[in-house]
Write a protein that holds these residues in place. Structure first.
Motif, mmCIF file in Angstrom:
data_model
loop_
_atom_site.group_PDB
_atom_site.id
_atom_site.type_symbol
_atom_site.label_atom_id
_atom_site.label_comp_id
_atom_site.label_asym_id
_atom_site.label_seq_id
_atom_site.Cartn_x
_atom_site.Cartn_y
_atom_site.Cartn_z
ATOM 1 N N THR A 239 -115.163 -106.768 65.553
ATOM 2 C CA THR A 239 -116.385 -107.525 65.815
ATOM 3 C C THR A 239 -116.502 -107.689 67.329
ATOM 4 O O THR A 239 -115.549 -108.125 67.980
ATOM 5 C CB THR A 239 -116.308 -108.903 65.123
ATOM 6 N N PHE A 240 -117.648 -107.319 67.906
ATOM 7 C CA PHE A 240 -117.780 -107.237 69.368
ATOM 8 C C PHE A 240 -118.945 -108.087 69.851
ATOM 9 O O PHE A 240 -120.061 -107.983 69.326
ATOM 10 C CB PHE A 240 -117.996 -105.769 69.782
ATOM 11 N N LYS A 241 -118.664 -108.904 70.859
ATOM 12 C CA LYS A 241 -119.691 -109.774 71.434
ATOM 13 C C LYS A 241 -120.761 -108.945 72.148
ATOM 14 O O LYS A 241 -120.440 -108.017 72.888
ATOM 15 C CB LYS A 241 -119.031 -110.703 72.463
ATOM 16 N N LEU A 242 -122.007 -109.315 71.930
ATOM 17 C CA LEU A 242 -123.106 -108.633 72.619
ATOM 18 C C LEU A 242 -123.276 -109.227 74.016
ATOM 19 O O LEU A 242 -123.270 -110.450 74.163
ATOM 20 C CB LEU A 242 -124.429 -108.813 71.856
ATOM 21 N N PRO A 243 -123.458 -108.386 75.042
ATOM 22 C CA PRO A 243 -123.842 -108.926 76.352
ATOM 23 C C PRO A 243 -125.154 -109.710 76.222
ATOM 24 O O PRO A 243 -125.966 -109.407 75.341
ATOM 25 C CB PRO A 243 -124.043 -107.662 77.211
ATOM 26 N N ASP A 244 -125.353 -110.701 77.077
ATOM 27 C CA ASP A 244 -126.549 -111.554 76.979
ATOM 28 C C ASP A 244 -127.844 -110.758 76.980
ATOM 29 O O ASP A 244 -128.820 -111.137 76.337
ATOM 30 C CB ASP A 244 -126.586 -112.557 78.143
ATOM 31 N N SER A 245 -127.850 -109.651 77.713
ATOM 32 C CA SER A 245 -129.092 -108.875 77.844
ATOM 33 C C SER A 245 -129.345 -107.955 76.648
ATOM 34 O O SER A 245 -130.385 -107.298 76.591
ATOM 35 C CB SER A 245 -129.021 -108.030 79.121
ATOM 36 N N VAL A 246 -128.409 -107.904 75.727
ATOM 37 C CA VAL A 246 -128.548 -106.988 74.583
ATOM 38 C C VAL A 246 -129.037 -107.759 73.354
ATOM 39 O O VAL A 246 -128.399 -108.725 72.927
ATOM 40 C CB VAL A 246 -127.200 -106.278 74.296
ATOM 41 N N SER A 247 -130.159 -107.318 72.798
ATOM 42 C CA SER A 247 -130.758 -108.010 71.643
ATOM 43 C C SER A 247 -130.007 -107.661 70.358
ATOM 44 O O SER A 247 -129.218 -106.712 70.322
ATOM 45 C CB SER A 247 -132.221 -107.585 71.497
ATOM 46 N N TYR A 248 -130.311 -108.416 69.300
ATOM 47 C CA TYR A 248 -129.732 -108.084 67.992
ATOM 48 C C TYR A 248 -130.158 -106.677 67.548
ATOM 49 O O TYR A 248 -129.360 -105.941 66.961
ATOM 50 C CB TYR A 248 -130.190 -109.092 66.929
ATOM 51 N N ALA A 249 -131.411 -106.331 67.811
ATOM 52 C CA ALA A 249 -131.894 -104.999 67.406
ATOM 53 C C ALA A 249 -131.085 -103.909 68.120
ATOM 54 O O ALA A 249 -130.662 -102.928 67.496
ATOM 55 C CB ALA A 249 -133.386 -104.863 67.730
ATOM 56 N N GLU A 250 -130.847 -104.115 69.428
ATOM 57 C CA GLU A 250 -130.023 -103.135 70.148
ATOM 58 C C GLU A 250 -128.580 -103.175 69.642
ATOM 59 O O GLU A 250 -127.917 -102.138 69.558
ATOM 60 C CB GLU A 250 -130.049 -103.440 71.644
ATOM 61 N N GLY A 251 -128.115 -104.361 69.321
ATOM 62 C CA GLY A 251 -126.747 -104.507 68.793
ATOM 63 C C GLY A 251 -126.542 -103.685 67.527
ATOM 64 O O GLY A 251 -125.485 -103.090 67.317
ATOM 65 N N ALA A 252 -127.599 -103.646 66.699
ATOM 66 C CA ALA A 252 -127.491 -102.866 65.460
ATOM 67 C C ALA A 252 -127.576 -101.364 65.744
ATOM 68 O O ALA A 252 -127.328 -100.552 64.858
ATOM 69 C CB ALA A 252 -128.583 -103.290 64.479
ATOM 70 N N MET A 253 -127.930 -100.993 66.965
ATOM 71 C CA MET A 253 -127.953 -99.570 67.360
ATOM 72 C C MET A 253 -126.600 -99.104 67.897
ATOM 73 O O MET A 253 -126.420 -97.911 68.162
ATOM 74 C CB MET A 253 -129.011 -99.338 68.447
ATOM 75 N N VAL A 254 -125.677 -100.020 68.082
ATOM 76 C CA VAL A 254 -124.374 -99.625 68.652
ATOM 77 C C VAL A 254 -123.644 -98.674 67.696
ATOM 78 O O VAL A 254 -122.976 -97.739 68.138
ATOM 79 C CB VAL A 254 -123.513 -100.859 68.986
ATOM 80 N N GLU A 255 -123.832 -98.882 66.387
ATOM 81 C CA GLU A 255 -123.127 -98.009 65.426
ATOM 82 C C GLU A 255 -123.547 -96.544 65.586
ATOM 83 O O GLU A 255 -122.699 -95.694 65.867
ATOM 84 C CB GLU A 255 -123.313 -98.533 63.998
ATOM 85 N N PRO A 256 -124.843 -96.231 65.486
ATOM 86 C CA PRO A 256 -125.177 -94.815 65.730
ATOM 87 C C PRO A 256 -124.861 -94.372 67.162
ATOM 88 O O PRO A 256 -124.405 -93.240 67.380
ATOM 89 C CB PRO A 256 -126.686 -94.742 65.422
ATOM 90 N N LEU A 257 -125.087 -95.265 68.141
ATOM 91 C CA LEU A 257 -124.786 -94.886 69.528
ATOM 92 C C LEU A 257 -123.305 -94.522 69.689
ATOM 93 O O LEU A 257 -122.956 -93.626 70.461
ATOM 94 C CB LEU A 257 -125.159 -96.033 70.484
#
Ligand code: ZN
Length: 345
Positions: free
Chosen positions: A133-151
């Motif tokens: 489980t990885f903390k999102l940087p403040d500038s990263v939205s939940y929507a972008e956070g859910a893109m980390v898996e494919p990225l």
């Protein structure tokens, strides 16, 4: 709790499902916020199986996820209630041989969300190991956070490619994985990426993402474009992301002597390629499977603003409309790349 359940091939329902999970000392409980729809989720819906993984019992879909920590286990020190996070969906056996060798993505015992028989996360809550489980940087939205898996797949592919600054890469296929691979190749040091597809809207979008040259292979020859751009030398790296057996077999054609082909896409049928031709280029061939511990790198790239996945998120649905969202994803229009479902978080 309410969950999006694949009852069997072709049948989805949003219904109550008993999913009580105890919180272990090294776990966190997460309220899901955003879950992306992956090609694999759609494939389970339409085909009921991917290779050896067959849906035999009702299974919750979804594995590209972000959310908020709502409870932490007694031994968890690096996460707190309220933290915005994204989660790596595969949990390997910590004592397995592959894990101890650092190739935990290849652990035969890995438990991966929405890969039968493991439930996915299109549901309000999940318990997950803090280590994944990885903390999102403040500038990263939940929507972008859910893109980390494919990225992460793209970052892993770029890492395995051993990119040298200034390399020219080809990416075949401008679907979500092709797009994140192109972005990762640029972030990894490529001077230019040539991306192919037959859907013009996808290529038009790709062209806005950086030093990316789109090639519509229905109208143009990839080899000609690459030769023109490289003084007839060829591309240093070819990332095959289409999963199309014919395209995959042709991956060596635009490659330079001594270059590298990375097979990222997974053709449904076995592929056949001309080894003698590949040998004349002394091509290095690398296969990849998911990723191993690249979430921190993917998040650093997003957090620093070096890599932007926002243009790839083209469609957002409410959790209540999950079934509709999947039917949309089955018949994805060429203007769409990634559809996501928002829970309340
Ligand atoms: Zn996925």
């Amino acid at each position: 709790m309410q969950a999006l359940v694949l009852e069997r091939k072709g049948e989805l329902s949003l219904r109550d499902m008993q999913l009580d999970e105890p919180l272990g000392p090294h776990d966190v409980r997460i309220a899901l916020h955003t879950v992306g729809i992956c090609g694999s989720d759609v494939h389970y819906y339409t085909h009921g199986a991917i290779g050896p993984f067959v849906v035999r019992e009702p299974m919750v879909l979804g594995h590209e996820a972000s959310g908020k920590v709502i409870e932490v286990g007694a031994e968890v020190t690096d996460l707190q209630v309220g933290d915005r996070v994204c989660m790596e969906p595969g949990i390997p056996d910590p004592n397995g041989r592959a894990t101890r060798l650092g190739i935990y993505n290849l652990d035969p015992a890995v438990r991966f969300w929405a890969t039968p028989p493991i439930h996915g996360v299109l549901r309000p809550e999940v318990v997950h190991p803090a280590a994944f489980t990885f903390k999102l940087p403040d500038s990263v939205s939940y929507a972008e956070g859910a893109m980390v898996e494919p990225l992460a797949v793209g970052v892993h592919a770029a890492t395995k490619a051993q990119i040298k600054p200034g390399d020219v890469a080809v990416v075949t296929g401008a679907g979500p994985i092709g797009m994140v691979t192109a972005l990762s190749a640029l972030a990894g040091g490529c001077s230019r990426v040539i991306i192919t597809d037959v859907q013009q809207p996808k290529l038009d979008l790709a062209a806005t993402l950086g030093a990316i040259t789109p090639v519509n292979v229905a109208e143009q020859s990839l080899v000609e474009v690459v030769n023109e751009m490289t003084d007839n030398w060829g591309a240093d790296i070819v990332f095959e992301c289409s999963g199309n057996a014919k395209v995959a077999a042709a991956a060596f054609q635009p490659l330079c002597p001594g270059g590298t082909v990375i097979f990222v896409g997974m053709p449904v049928e076995p592929i056949t390629y001309d080894i003698t031709y590949a040998a004349t280029k002394e091509a290095r061939v690398q296969h990849i499977f998911r990723y191993a511990h690249v979430y921190p790198r993917a998040l650093s790239l997003m957090g620093s603003g070096q890599l932007d996945v926002k243009p790839l998120i083209t469609d957002t649905f409410a959790f209540a409309d999950s079934v509709e969202a999947f039917d949309f994803a089955v018949e994805m229009p060429p203007t769409s790349v990634k559809a996501q479902i928002e829970l309340d978080g």
